[in-house]
Enzyme design. Sequence first.
Site, PDB file in Angstrom:
ATOM      1  CG  HIS A  12     -20.070   0.982   7.974  1.00  0.00           C
ATOM      2  ND1 HIS A  12     -20.290  -0.251   7.417  1.00  0.00           N
ATOM      3  CD2 HIS A  12     -21.290   1.578   8.037  1.00  0.00           C
ATOM      4  CE1 HIS A  12     -21.571  -0.405   7.142  1.00  0.00           C
ATOM      5  NE2 HIS A  12     -22.197   0.709   7.494  1.00  0.00           N
ATOM      6  CD  GLU A  40     -24.827  -5.359  11.966  1.00  0.00           C
ATOM      7  OE1 GLU A  40     -25.212  -4.846  13.037  1.00  0.00           O
ATOM      8  OE2 GLU A  40     -25.314  -5.067  10.857  1.00  0.00           O
ATOM      9  CE1 TYR A  75     -24.498   3.485   7.290  1.00  0.00           C
ATOM     10  CE2 TYR A  75     -26.701   2.541   7.314  1.00  0.00           C
ATOM     11  CZ  TYR A  75     -25.326   2.399   7.211  1.00  0.00           C
ATOM     12  OH  TYR A  75     -24.786   1.128   6.993  1.00  0.00           O
TER      13      TYR A  75
END
Length: 307
Positions: free
Chosen positions: A119, A192, A51
């Site tokens: 994202h 989130e 990531y």
Amino acid sequence: MPYLVASDLPNEPAGLRFRALVERGGILQIPGAHNGQASIQVRNAGFDAAYLSGAAMTASMGLPDLGIITVDEVAFFIRQVARASGLPVLVDGDTGYGEALNVMHMVRTFEDAGAGAVHIEDQLLPKKCGHLNDKKLADAHDMAAKVAAAAKARRHLYIIARTDAAASEGIEGAVARAKLYMEAGADAIFPEALNDAELFREFARRMPGVPLLGNMTEFGRTPYYTAKEFEDFGYKMIIWPVSSLRVANKAQEKLYTALKRDGSVKAVLDDMQTRAELYDTIGLAQYEALDSSIVATIVPPTRLDEK
């Protein structure tokens, strides 16, 4: 072998490899890697994806995570992380760097740089870390338009829509947004800053069949859950965004303090990667062997003997 050898490179695009990892079952564990060497260490530890966090990128540049950096600056990080590790990389695309056409440009740039997934979040600039207060949300339909633009621009890139709505609009608002983003073309949803186990479970119950990404950042709103716990909540992916940078920064602070105090690094030698360990991590011997093999193939030994 080094990434320079074509036969050692993956045959499938990074986006397809990332999608296969999500769909294989279980939970895909995706540690943050803030530079190329960190990504090699992620791979060597046995992980299948890495990531690239916007917060880690900006912090490594000495900047806050407010949407300041550009698409091309992020592409520089993508290239080094994807190249060094060979792993499919999930990239933080912030708010998409603008509106629909800007999002499409971002997708093309990231995919060309080697990203496997991205994202995009439904905040307005200046955006903030999802675990901070006073985030400003974009209109849900404006965000859906960005998702649709990203889906139209990608060849293989896996698209994850992040919503920060839970803090201000509650679970109802976050789920409504998530459903709209899926209809617009997202492959997965990233809710989130959920702050307890039941919220994670409830979100998953309301999004049946949708791949979900959980964020296990440190010092934020989310309690410390394991990958297995996230899997039990109903999630397909988990990220640890800034962990590698936090550890590296703490170690560097200790180094500089000792160096200023002692005028020497002897006090922290045991904390250092040795020269041999560094060379082994980056594969120096393999690069040298590759170079030597090509020279030996092209230049006949008799010519060398004559000199």
